[in-house]
Design a protein around this motif. Structure first.
Motif, PDB file in Angstrom:
ATOM      1  N   UNK A  33       0.847  -1.192   0.000  1.00  0.00           N
ATOM      2  CA  UNK A  33       0.000   0.000   0.000  1.00  0.00           C
ATOM      3  C   UNK A  33       0.884   1.244   0.000  1.00  0.00           C
ATOM      4  N   UNK A  34       0.582   2.173  -0.907  1.00  0.00           N
ATOM      5  CA  UNK A  34       1.404   3.373  -1.048  1.00  0.00           C
ATOM      6  C   UNK A  34       0.562   4.600  -0.710  1.00  0.00           C
ATOM      7  N   UNK A  35       1.120   5.444   0.144  1.00  0.00           N
ATOM      8  CA  UNK A  35       0.506   6.723   0.486  1.00  0.00           C
ATOM      9  C   UNK A  35       1.473   7.806   0.008  1.00  0.00           C
ATOM     10  N   UNK A  36       1.031   8.586  -0.956  1.00  0.00           N
ATOM     11  CA  UNK A  36       1.874   9.615  -1.553  1.00  0.00           C
ATOM     12  C   UNK A  36       1.530  10.959  -0.924  1.00  0.00           C
ATOM     13  N   UNK A  37       2.528  11.715  -0.502  1.00  0.00           N
ATOM     14  CA  UNK A  37       2.316  13.018   0.127  1.00  0.00           C
ATOM     15  C   UNK A  37       3.025  14.097  -0.688  1.00  0.00           C
ATOM     16  N   UNK A  38       2.271  15.148  -1.040  1.00  0.00           N
ATOM     17  CA  UNK A  38       2.820  16.234  -1.856  1.00  0.00           C
ATOM     18  C   UNK A  38       2.609  17.568  -1.140  1.00  0.00           C
ATOM     19  N   UNK A  39       3.705  18.292  -0.859  1.00  0.00           N
ATOM     20  CA  UNK A  39       3.583  19.577  -0.161  1.00  0.00           C
ATOM     21  C   UNK A  39       3.275  20.716  -1.139  1.00  0.00           C
TER      22      UNK A  39
END
Length: 136
Positions: A33-39
């Motif tokens: 499972x991948x959780x991508x975070x973009x600021x």
């Protein structure tokens, strides 16, 4: 603005965890499972105006730290899930950057007004002809 996956990948952080769903025993062992975070606030890819637009349009997709969060656990492979999450991010950002055209006010034409009023008169006459006269 033309977003490329390579540019986004430089500023994105990934979190991985074990995923439920299909995969058999693999589910219990591998973090797919991948959780991508973009600021959005600190990114160098967008101007200040674009950042403000993104923050207003995507405010309900931001987590408590102000990061845009995209989660993917569709595939059995972590690499494929990363690819899918990155594609989703590019789609979300490009759709949010689209500024809708301002609506120009227009007046109803005289012909359209006349046609509408004529239609109302005909409808009224039809209803009037169905009425019973109680005064006679």
């Amino acid at each position: 603005m033309n977003l490329t996956k390579a540019d986004l990948q430089k500023e994105v952080t990934y979190k991985t965890s074990r995923s439920g769903g299909k995969g058999g025993q693999n589910v219990n062992k591998v973090s797919t499972k991948v959780e991508l975070l973009f600021p959005i606030k600190t990114t160098l890819l967008f101007t200040d105006d674009e950042k403000a637009l993104l923050l207003t349009k995507l405010e309900n997709r931001l987590n408590k730290d102000g990061l845009l969060q995209v989660v993917c656990d569709e595939e059995r492979s972590q690499l494929l899930n990363k690819e899918i999450a990155l594609e989703r991010l590019t789609r979300i950002l490009t759709e949010a950057l689209i500024v809708p055209k301002a609506r120009k006010k227009t007046k109803v034409s005289k012909g359209a007004k006349a046609a509408r009023l004529d239609n109302k008169k005909q409808h009224s006459a039809k209803k009037e002809s169905r009425r019973k006269n109680f005064n006679d």
